[in-house]
Design a protein around this motif. Structure first.
Motif, PDB file in Angstrom:
ATOM      1  N   GLN A 170     -22.971 -26.540  -2.992  1.00  0.00           N
ATOM      2  CA  GLN A 170     -21.638 -26.326  -3.532  1.00  0.00           C
ATOM      3  C   GLN A 170     -21.451 -24.872  -3.951  1.00  0.00           C
ATOM      4  O   GLN A 170     -22.386 -24.210  -4.391  1.00  0.00           O
ATOM      5  N   LEU A 171     -20.226 -24.401  -3.828  1.00  0.00           N
ATOM      6  CA  LEU A 171     -19.888 -23.054  -4.289  1.00  0.00           C
ATOM      7  C   LEU A 171     -19.892 -23.018  -5.810  1.00  0.00           C
ATOM      8  O   LEU A 171     -19.264 -23.848  -6.463  1.00  0.00           O
ATOM      9  N   THR A 172     -20.608 -22.046  -6.393  1.00  0.00           N
ATOM     10  CA  THR A 172     -20.665 -21.942  -7.852  1.00  0.00           C
ATOM     11  C   THR A 172     -20.260 -20.560  -8.361  1.00  0.00           C
ATOM     12  O   THR A 172     -20.028 -20.391  -9.557  1.00  0.00           O
ATOM     13  N   GLY A 173     -20.185 -19.558  -7.490  1.00  0.00           N
ATOM     14  CA  GLY A 173     -19.814 -18.222  -7.942  1.00  0.00           C
ATOM     15  C   GLY A 173     -19.746 -17.266  -6.777  1.00  0.00           C
ATOM     16  O   GLY A 173     -19.925 -17.632  -5.623  1.00  0.00           O
ATOM     17  N   GLY A 174     -19.479 -16.010  -7.103  1.00  0.00           N
ATOM     18  CA  GLY A 174     -19.436 -14.995  -6.060  1.00  0.00           C
ATOM     19  C   GLY A 174     -18.464 -13.880  -6.384  1.00  0.00           C
ATOM     20  O   GLY A 174     -17.717 -13.942  -7.370  1.00  0.00           O
ATOM     21  N   THR A 175     -18.488 -12.849  -5.558  1.00  0.00           N
ATOM     22  CA  THR A 175     -17.578 -11.715  -5.683  1.00  0.00           C
ATOM     23  C   THR A 175     -17.097 -11.295  -4.298  1.00  0.00           C
ATOM     24  O   THR A 175     -17.814 -11.448  -3.310  1.00  0.00           O
ATOM     25  N   VAL A 176     -15.879 -10.793  -4.253  1.00  0.00           N
ATOM     26  CA  VAL A 176     -15.300 -10.295  -3.005  1.00  0.00           C
ATOM     27  C   VAL A 176     -14.656  -8.940  -3.300  1.00  0.00           C
ATOM     28  O   VAL A 176     -13.898  -8.812  -4.271  1.00  0.00           O
ATOM     29  N   GLU A 177     -14.970  -7.952  -2.481  1.00  0.00           N
ATOM     30  CA  GLU A 177     -14.366  -6.624  -2.616  1.00  0.00           C
ATOM     31  C   GLU A 177     -13.521  -6.334  -1.383  1.00  0.00           C
ATOM     32  O   GLU A 177     -13.976  -6.493  -0.253  1.00  0.00           O
TER      33      GLU A 177
END
Length: 225
Positions: free
Chosen positions: A95-102
């Protein structure tokens, strides 16, 4: 009883007891080994993970953000693209729990006319995103709430022009064969990030030139191990 016979009997009993003990010990060791193998097999990481969590790098060549803006009446709209420069998603137990996108704001382009045109150059000006001063926009995920197997609601901090506000939006999310696919739509009020050009909140008597304060972003993201 003859002492010799008594000694032999006791010796046989001792040997028998020792044999039983060794047999029991060997059986117990085999059973323990089987249980440990079973536990280890159950606890082995999934092919997607290293341990129970894994950072997946966003494939910037296959990921894209589509934007849409329009005037207040909705009759005149513009659509284009912005490209992701880097990012990662954190996956835990599938499952997706976090992250960053630039996002690289210098890659803004118009769907019909590309990057080098009057509209795009204006979008890069201080009237809109002031790209020379603020070349990147980012979103950092702060929480994920599952809706069902494939849909989640994400909350994150969106930073544009150096201004950060929390946003919440739905995401369709899928993990298959070590590849993550995320598809989402986010609508923001541009004025919260100091994009005020032709906004009715700050300009009077613009008539049909008034632009909607809403900007729609459609994000398609591919991430891999």
């Amino acid at each position: 009883m003859n002492p010799y016979h008594f000694y032999c009997m006791n010796n046989k009993l001792s040997i028998n007891n020792l044999t039983l003990f060794i047999t029991f010990l060997a059986f117990s060791c085999r059973a323990t080994a089987k249980e440990e193998n079973k536990i280890n097999s159950t606890a082995s990481p999934l092919s997607l993970h290293a341990g129970n969590e894994k950072y997946m790098m966003i494939d910037t060549k296959q990921s894209v953000l589509t934007w849409k803006g329009q005037n207040l009446s909705g009759l005149n709209s513009q659509t284009g693209y912005i490209y992701i420069s880097k990012g990662e998603l954190m996956i835990e137990n599938g499952q997706l729990t976090g992250g960053t996108v630039e996002v690289d704001m210098n890659t803004i382009e118009d769907k019909n006319h590309g990057r080098d045109n009057k509209l795009v150059n204006h979008l890069k000006d201080p009237d809109f995103f002031e790209v020379e001063k603020f070349p990147y926009a980012t979103i950092a995920i702060t929480s994920v709430v599952p809706v069902n197997d494939k849909n989640q609601n994400i909350t994150g901090n969106l930073t544009i022009k150096g201004i950060t506000h929390p946003v919440t939006f739905p995401v369709k999310f899928e993990v298959r064969n070590g590849i993550v696919k995320a598809d989402s739509k986010l609508v923001i009020d541009r004025t919260q990030w100091d994009v005020r050009y032709k906004s009715s909140k700050f300009y009077d008597k613009l008539a049909n030139q008034t632009m909607s304060d809403s900007i729609e972003f459609h994000m398609k993201i591919i991430a891999r191990k």
